[in-house]
Design a protein around this motif. Structure first.
Motif, short mmCIF file in Angstrom:
data_model
loop_
_atom_site.label_atom_id
_atom_site.label_comp_id
_atom_site.label_asym_id
_atom_site.label_seq_id
_atom_site.Cartn_x
_atom_site.Cartn_y
_atom_site.Cartn_z
N VAL A 1 0.83 -1.20 0.00
CA VAL A 1 0.00 0.00 0.00
C VAL A 1 0.87 1.26 0.00
O VAL A 1 0.64 2.18 -0.78
CB VAL A 1 -0.98 0.00 1.20
CG1 VAL A 1 -1.69 1.34 1.33
CG2 VAL A 1 -1.99 -1.14 1.06
N HIS A 2 1.89 1.28 0.85
CA HIS A 2 2.76 2.46 0.92
C HIS A 2 3.54 2.67 -0.38
O HIS A 2 3.71 3.81 -0.83
CB HIS A 2 3.71 2.36 2.11
CG HIS A 2 3.02 2.55 3.42
ND1 HIS A 2 2.51 3.76 3.83
CD2 HIS A 2 2.75 1.67 4.41
CE1 HIS A 2 1.96 3.62 5.02
NE2 HIS A 2 2.09 2.36 5.40
N GLU A 3 4.01 1.59 -0.99
CA GLU A 3 4.73 1.72 -2.26
C GLU A 3 3.80 2.24 -3.36
O GLU A 3 4.20 3.10 -4.16
CB GLU A 3 5.34 0.38 -2.66
CG GLU A 3 6.56 0.02 -1.83
CD GLU A 3 7.07 -1.39 -2.09
OE1 GLU A 3 6.45 -2.14 -2.88
OE2 GLU A 3 8.10 -1.75 -1.48
N ALA A 4 2.58 1.75 -3.38
CA ALA A 4 1.62 2.21 -4.38
C ALA A 4 1.28 3.68 -4.14
O ALA A 4 1.19 4.47 -5.09
CB ALA A 4 0.35 1.35 -4.35
N ARG A 5 1.10 4.04 -2.90
CA ARG A 5 0.75 5.43 -2.56
C ARG A 5 1.89 6.38 -2.92
O ARG A 5 1.66 7.52 -3.32
CB ARG A 5 0.40 5.54 -1.08
CG ARG A 5 0.04 6.94 -0.63
CD ARG A 5 -1.21 7.45 -1.34
NE ARG A 5 -1.52 8.79 -0.92
CZ ARG A 5 -1.30 9.88 -1.67
NH1 ARG A 5 -0.78 9.77 -2.87
NH2 ARG A 5 -1.61 11.08 -1.21
N GLN B 1 3.57 6.28 -5.45
CA GLN B 1 3.49 6.52 -6.90
C GLN B 1 2.31 7.42 -7.26
O GLN B 1 2.19 7.84 -8.40
CB GLN B 1 3.36 5.18 -7.64
CG GLN B 1 4.51 4.23 -7.40
CD GLN B 1 5.85 4.85 -7.76
OE1 GLN B 1 6.01 5.44 -8.82
NE2 GLN B 1 6.81 4.73 -6.86
N GLY B 2 1.42 7.68 -6.32
CA GLY B 2 0.25 8.52 -6.57
C GLY B 2 -0.93 8.06 -5.76
O GLY B 2 -0.83 7.17 -4.92
N GLU B 3 -2.07 8.65 -6.03
CA GLU B 3 -3.27 8.29 -5.29
C GLU B 3 -3.70 6.87 -5.60
O GLU B 3 -3.54 6.40 -6.73
CB GLU B 3 -4.41 9.26 -5.61
CG GLU B 3 -4.23 10.60 -4.94
CD GLU B 3 -5.52 11.38 -4.85
OE1 GLU B 3 -6.61 10.77 -4.76
OE2 GLU B 3 -5.43 12.61 -4.86
#
Length: 188
Positions: A136-140, A142-144
């Motif tokens: 989740v943190h890695e995806a966040r 990269q953006g919303e």
């Protein structure tokens, strides 16, 4: 001995609320609160071996908090992967005593099998939670990300750690929102 001393002080200072009561929140937890206030535990103790293990688990968290308070308000709380170390150690201390008091080889075997299940579940569960948070943190970064994205990440992690449907659990239908109930994701 140090852990026993800390546990005794928590009991004497009335930091552990154990009896079930109407309107009391269910489950069990230990809140570190602040170094100035100290840890507080809430349980719904009904005098079972499981309740004894839960008390030991939450008291392990309390002992960890007491020892970590020297780090200060902003740094005493451990990350989730370390938070369970002292609590599981507390459980194992009590488990060892209960195992020694077992009345038969069958009872001893049942206790050992249950403990192995608990340990495997604790390790797999905690590591999978950490992997989910990391995704989740890695995806966040990269953006919303949206709720559907988080649901998908949860299912990816579940499959990675527990296998495909039928390996351990019959189905994963309807569990995409299960991450929401894990209070550690919201409060730690």
């Amino acid at each position: 001995p140090k852990m026993a001393e800390m546990f005794t002080s928590m009991v004497e200072e009335r930091r552990i609320d154990v009896p079930p009561a109407d309107g009391k929140r269910g489950g069990a937890f230990c809140a570190g609160v602040t170094p100035r206030v100290g840890p507080l535990q809430l349980l719904n103790y009904a005098d079972t071996k499981r309740d004894v293990a839960t008390l030991a688990h939450e008291s392990g968290h309390g002992c960890h908090d007491i020892l970590a308070y020297a780090q200060g308000q902003l740094q005493y709380h451990p990350p989730l992967t370390l938070a369970e170390t002292a609590s599981i150690f507390g459980e194992m201390v009590v488990f060892r005593d209960l195992l020694a008091a077992s009345k038969s080889p069958q009872e001893r075997l049942a206790m050992l099998m249950s403990k192995v299940d608990d340990i495997v579940n604790s390790v797999v569960r905690q590591v999978s939670f950490d992997a989910f948070e990391q995704r989740v943190h890695e995806a966040r970064a990269q953006g919303e990300i949206g709720t559907a994205d988080i649901h998908a990440m949860w299912l990816q992690v579940v499959r990675k750690f527990y296998g495909e449907e039928g390996d351990i659990f019959d189905t994963y239908a309807g569990i995409e929102r299960l991450w929401v109930y894990v209070s550690h994701f919201h409060h730690v």
